[in-house]
Design an enzyme around this catalytic site. Sequence first.
Site, PDB file in Angstrom:
ATOM      1  N   VAL A 119      14.820 -34.686  -0.113  1.00  0.00           N
ATOM      2  CA  VAL A 119      15.213 -33.566  -0.972  1.00  0.00           C
ATOM      3  C   VAL A 119      16.672 -33.303  -0.577  1.00  0.00           C
ATOM      4  CG1 VAL A 119      14.833 -31.139  -1.535  1.00  0.00           C
ATOM      5  CG2 VAL A 119      12.868 -32.648  -1.145  1.00  0.00           C
ATOM      6  N   PRO A 120      17.610 -33.772  -1.404  1.00  0.00           N
ATOM      7  CA  PRO A 120      19.006 -33.926  -0.972  1.00  0.00           C
ATOM      8  C   PRO A 120      19.822 -32.645  -0.847  1.00  0.00           C
ATOM      9  CG  PRO A 120      18.794 -34.512  -3.265  1.00  0.00           C
ATOM     10  CD  PRO A 120      17.400 -34.213  -2.768  1.00  0.00           C
ATOM     11  N   CYS A 121      19.510 -31.839   0.146  1.00  0.00           N
ATOM     12  CA  CYS A 121      20.278 -30.614   0.379  1.00  0.00           C
ATOM     13  C   CYS A 121      21.705 -30.934   0.820  1.00  0.00           C
ATOM     14  CB  CYS A 121      19.568 -29.719   1.391  1.00  0.00           C
ATOM     15  SG  CYS A 121      19.238 -30.488   2.976  1.00  0.00           S
ATOM     16  N   HIS A 122      21.938 -32.167   1.290  1.00  0.00           N
ATOM     17  CA  HIS A 122      23.293 -32.548   1.691  1.00  0.00           C
ATOM     18  C   HIS A 122      24.236 -32.630   0.496  1.00  0.00           C
ATOM     19  CE1 HIS A 122      21.216 -36.351   0.752  1.00  0.00           C
ATOM     20  NE2 HIS A 122      22.404 -36.777   0.366  1.00  0.00           N
ATOM     21  N   ARG A 123      23.698 -32.635  -0.707  1.00  0.00           N
ATOM     22  CA  ARG A 123      24.527 -32.715  -1.920  1.00  0.00           C
ATOM     23  C   ARG A 123      25.033 -31.345  -2.369  1.00  0.00           C
ATOM     24  NH1 ARG A 123      20.372 -36.873  -4.858  1.00  0.00           N
ATOM     25  NH2 ARG A 123      20.730 -38.606  -3.417  1.00  0.00           N
TER      26      ARG A 123
END
Length: 157
Positions: A119-123
């Site tokens: 779940v790409p919270c780094h984006r």
Amino acid sequence: MDTCIIKSPLGFTKITGDNMGISSVTVLNSEEIISETIPETLQDCVTQLKEYFEGSRTTFNLKLSPKGTDFQKSVWTLLQQIPFGKSISYLELSKQLGDPKAIRAVANANGKNPFWIIVPCHRVIGTDGSLTGYAGGLNRKQWLLEHESPNKQQSLF
């Protein structure tokens, strides 16, 4: 609950889950003992993470079993819609939820995301384009964004 620890380019990664799905994927800040055998319930997750790091996977197809509030889950669902190689600001994310004033709550939910990379919270970045807040450390966030960048650049340093 099944657990395994694998090595990734960004450190040791702990994966937890069962037949209901993956419940967490976290990066560890210390060296751990790597799992010699991977439980069957976690094998697909391990494979997909390896493919991501090798550059052959841009989306994940895993059954997730998150534990969190309804609001957190709504934020995590939106995070999964951010395309590979793209980023969004915390403000844009709050607007998508229908409340631009919820920016702090969105940032808090983002920080509690139990699915590192998947779940790409780094984006999610600051409105000014800055790399702000990341539970795994800003150096990892930068690495992930560069890994996903369509414009690969060599470092000058």
